[in-house]
Write a protein that holds these residues in place. Structure first.
Motif: not given
Length: 508
Positions: A108-117, A151-156, A220-226
């Protein structure tokens, strides 16, 4: 055409090149006198590839360009160190509700870099594009998918017409794209400026010269170190060696044995890894001369994979006689051993003409390999012609069934199950379609209907025997030992056995 848990950027690193030796990227990389230094996390990593990516659209693109696009885009399902699907990615769990139904849970709660869900609807749209797009590279793998619902926003929920045990495995090589942006831009527009959920975002490019990505501050995950990565390319191995020696780049990929040895002798750090990328000779059984089974057998017996490995690679490749042994260390139960005398006997005095088509500058020493194969065929009595093509053109011609004779290119098991090669290369409606046979189609379907990979294994052994040993439609050659070099102070380049790269920990 597979993955590791922490390796966000995946797959083969050589693609079709269009650059001249000069202008390869000295300016784009900063030049040999560039001193782009700074504290960890403040530098842009300069990565040198063997060739320019053909496209950055993961729906239609061959997986050879993933080293670039997978910095920005992510697969639906991640994998662990055993190459099995794991819950650390965008899809966090799955359940086989019944024999033909799979239910997936989306993080849940992940977005593309352009803001789309990046929600269930986006996942369903990406699977649909993969199944239905005419030019989809993975189209043949998803033909059994009959229905995709959310069926919902987190289920395929994915339903298949017949049972198919490997749907979660397949989703490890399906990269999530934003529905609205992809529809607006189309394939070419998306490839010109990809948008994803990954640790990097598009930063621009100079046509024919370089491509840049920068750190995604909202990842959403660990940020790049560069701060990011600038990709340039050079199809000449000598140029890739020269640029790493001059410190114009931080990492130089795909160094053939001679350049790797030279780099080591000069004190450059070189990493060598045996990969799962397998170079294969595909014989087209639908066209002359290989519509004649006797001539296919002759060609298979004429080609000596061990001589190629020893003579061209000085042992720095691993001869592999199997097609469906996709995991590291696996060997086929049955294979074909070179027998030049028998090959010559089978050809007789007919002197059939064979066209050998290969992707120029695509793989390490591929021209020498093609010439070696041609020489072996000539000794057996064939007449040989050569057709070097850029990789993109070769793929289009193969899909269009326009490559008679022999085509040589790599198979990479992006998904760690044999069906990835069966559906990609062996079935009648596969990418290559070079060996149509109802028995192969029936066995392929039977294998997928098993409960799991272990139950399917004996069927895949039978399929390997039919394609390689009995029909001689496929002549597996070798697995590549991949060499890459890093500059002084460069660390954290994570390269996996399936030609995967994670740049997020790379610093200098």
């Amino acid at each position: 055409m597979m993955i590791m848990k922490s390796l966000r950027s995946r797959r083969p690193l050589a693609v079709a090149a269009t650059l001249s030796l000069l202008g390869v990227g000295l300016t784009a990389c900063g030049g040999s006198d560039s001193d782009d230094t700074g504290a960890a996390g403040t530098v842009t990593i300069r990565a040198l590839l063997a060739a320019q990516p053909a496209t950055l659209d993961p729906i239609v693109g061959a997986r050879s360009a993933q080293i670039v696009w997978a910095t920005m885009l992510e697969p639906l399902i991640d994998t662990d160190d055993t190459l099995a699907p794991t819950d650390t990615g965008l899809v966090t769990s799955w359940d086989r509700t019944d024999a033909t139904t799979w239910t997936f849970t989306v993080r849940p709660d992940i977005s593309f870099s352009n803001g789309e869900k990046a929600d269930a609807a986006a996942v369903a749209n990406t699977i649909t594009l993969t199944r239905d797009s005419e030019a989809s590279q993975l189209k043949s793998y998803f033909g059994n998918v009959s229905e995709i619902t959310t069926p919902d926003a987190t289920t395929v929920v994915v339903k298949t017409t017949t049972p198919q045990y490997n749907i979660p495995d397949l989703l490890t090589t399906v990269y999530l794209v934003p529905p609205a942006y992809y529809q607006e831009k189309g394939s070419e527009g998306f490839a010109a400026a990809p948008v994803g959920t990954g640790p990097y975002v598009w930063a621009g490019g100079n046509a024919g010269r370089d491509i840049s990505v920068k750190k995604n501050p909202d990842y959403w995950g660990p940020k790049a170190e560069n701060e990011g990565i600038t990709f340039t390319w050079a199809n000449e191995a000598a140029q890739r060696l020269a640029l790493i020696q001059s410190r114009s780049v931080d990492v130089s990929f795909d160094l053939p044995p001679a350049q790797a040895n030279a780099a080591k002798a000069a004190g450059v750090e070189v990493v060598s890894t045996e990969t799962a990328m397998k170079i294969i000779a595909f014989l087209d059984s639908t066209k002359a001369p290989f519509d004649d089974p006797k001539l296919r057998e002759a060609a298979a017996l004429a080609i000596d994979r061990n001589a190629i490995v020893d003579g061209i690679f000085d042992g720095q490749a691993a001869a592999d006689a199997g097609l469906l042994n996709v995991r590291p260390g696996e060997q086929p139960a049955q294979s074909v051993t070179a027998d030049p005398a028998r090959a010559k006997e089978l050809v007789g005095g007919a002197a059939p003409t064979v066209q050998i088509t290969y992707p120029a500058a695509q793989y390490t020493n591929i021209e020498e390999v093609s010439q070696a194969i041609g020489g072996s065929l000539e000794q057996a009595g064939f007449k040989v012609s050569y057709v070097p093509l850029d990789y993109g053109t070769l793929v289009k011609r193969i899909i269009g069934r326009q490559v008679p004779g022999i085509s040589i290119f790599a198979g990479v098991p992006n998904v760690a199950v044999p069906d990835y090669f069966v559906s990609g290369f062996m079935k009648t409606k596969s990418i290559t379609g070079n060996c149509p046979d109802p028995q192969i189609d029936q066995l392929a379907q039977q294998a997928l209907e098993q409960d799991d990979a272990a139950q399917a294994a004996p069927i895949y052994e039978q399929l390997n025997k039919i394609g390689v040993v009995d029909k001689h439609c496929y002549v597996p050659l070798y697995r590549q030992i991949f060499n890459y070099a890093t500059g002084p102070g460069v660390s954290g380049v994570e390269f996996g056995p399936l030609n995967t790269v994670d740049f997020t920990k790379t610093t200098r």
